[in-house]
Design an enzyme around this catalytic site. Structure first.
Site, PDB file in Angstrom:
ATOM      1  N   CYS A 117     -20.915 -32.165  58.270  1.00 19.12           N
ATOM      2  CA  CYS A 117     -22.363 -31.743  59.011  1.00 19.12           C
ATOM      3  C   CYS A 117     -23.073 -32.225  58.634  1.00 19.12           C
ATOM      4  O   CYS A 117     -23.932 -33.076  58.617  1.00 19.12           O
ATOM      5  CB  CYS A 117     -22.645 -30.086  58.875  1.00 19.12           C
ATOM      6  SG  CYS A 117     -22.621 -29.926  60.891  1.00 19.12           S
ATOM      7  N   HIS A 221     -15.991 -28.911  61.573  1.00 19.54           N
ATOM      8  CA  HIS A 221     -16.236 -28.289  60.650  1.00 19.54           C
ATOM      9  C   HIS A 221     -14.879 -27.882  59.791  1.00 19.54           C
ATOM     10  O   HIS A 221     -14.696 -27.167  60.267  1.00 19.54           O
ATOM     11  CB  HIS A 221     -17.223 -27.123  60.117  1.00 19.54           C
ATOM     12  CG  HIS A 221     -18.635 -26.901  60.121  1.00 19.54           C
ATOM     13  ND1 HIS A 221     -19.156 -27.026  58.818  1.00 19.54           N
ATOM     14  CD2 HIS A 221     -19.473 -27.153  60.749  1.00 19.54           C
ATOM     15  CE1 HIS A 221     -20.221 -26.826  58.643  1.00 19.54           C
ATOM     16  NE2 HIS A 221     -20.881 -27.420  60.524  1.00 19.54           N
ATOM     17  N   GLU A 223     -13.499 -27.558  57.083  1.00 27.96           N
ATOM     18  CA  GLU A 223     -13.736 -26.042  56.057  1.00 27.96           C
ATOM     19  C   GLU A 223     -13.202 -24.609  57.141  1.00 27.96           C
ATOM     20  O   GLU A 223     -13.289 -23.258  56.530  1.00 27.96           O
ATOM     21  CB  GLU A 223     -14.456 -26.150  55.266  1.00 27.96           C
ATOM     22  CG  GLU A 223     -15.639 -24.858  55.532  1.00 27.96           C
ATOM     23  CD  GLU A 223     -16.473 -26.110  56.324  1.00 27.96           C
ATOM     24  OE1 GLU A 223     -16.050 -27.291  57.193  1.00 27.96           O
ATOM     25  OE2 GLU A 223     -17.870 -25.853  56.938  1.00 27.96           O
TER      26      GLU A 223
END
Ligand code: MN
Length: 247
Positions: A117, A221, A223
């Site tokens: 990001c 993202h 994660e």
């Protein structure tokens, strides 16, 4: 027998300068725990990096095997020689001051880097590229990139991997559905990098270094998705392997 933990690659994770929610706290070193958890689950030793003087960047990098540039606020546009757009978001001054030189030093010493990001944006700016400052007001960006959702993580839009790229080999040639929590994106890609994925509106969703080293930035993202999500597992596995984790 070798100690697996002692051999775990040390992964620096950059952080935001967070304020306490009610204004009564001192400033904080702020990192979402999901970054730490994904590095730990893939056999890395996560080390959160505070926004200290850039004079300390080289000493910090001496103790790292890889660098994860995490998500956060907008990069100040003067750092890529552009005036601030009217819809520019919040700036994190201590973070810009530390993270851009840190990323440049990491590039110079050929450390593996994963940018997520803001991290893809920092990676691109550190290498000499530029950013689009506000996709929602950009008529060319017709896909919603600043998603809002309740009830847990989910994918939001698809991206297409560019054939012949490292990421294309890693994630396959079928469209991949990813989340999307950004209002900025890479504009001019830095020299030495290439586009690895685009959304349907051609917004750049991933870049990678043109050489052998693992230099990857993604606009989504990985994660934030649950463990077991194929795109996230593949990305972190490739990053930690590149950082020297025993296979
Ligand atoms: Mn997106």
């Amino acid at each position: 027998m070798a100690n697996q933990t002692a051999m775990a690659p040390r992964i620096g994770i950059t952080a935001s300068s967070g304020d306490g929610a009610d204004g009564s706290y001192n400033q904080r070193v702020a990192v979402n725990t999901s970054y730490v958890q994904w590095i730990e689950r893939h056999g890395g030793l996560p080390l959160v990096l505070p926004n200290v003087s850039p004079d300390l960047a080289d000493a910090l990098l001496d103790s790292l095997d890889g660098l994860l540039l995490s998500g956060g606020a907008d990069v100040h546009p003067l750092l890529y020689d552009t005036e601030p757009h009217a819809k520019l978001g919040t700036i994190d001054v201590p973070r810009d001051r530390f993270e851009l030189p840190l990323a440049r030093r990491a590039l110079a010493r050929e450390l593996p880097i994963l940018g997520i990001c803001r991290g893809i944006q920092v990676l691109n700016v550190a290498a000499g590229g530029t950013l689009r400052q506000d996709l929602p007001s950009d008529p060319a960006a017709t896909v919603q990139h600043a998603m809002r959702a309740t009830g847990g993580p989910t994918a939001h839009h698809r991206l297409s991997l560019v054939p012949g790229t490292r990421l294309g080999a890693l994630l396959g040639t079928d469209p991949v559905a990813v989340n999307s929590y950004h209002h900025q994106a890479v504009d001019r890609v830095a020299a030495g990098f290439r586009v690895a994925a685009r959304a349907a509106d051609q917004v750049i969703e991933a870049i990678e270094g043109c050489g052998e080293r693992f230099l990857v930035g993604v606009q989504f993202h990985p994660e934030v998705m649950p463990p077991g999500t194929a795109v996230s597992e593949a990305l972190f596995e490739a990053f930690l392997t590149a950082c020297g984790r025993p296979v």
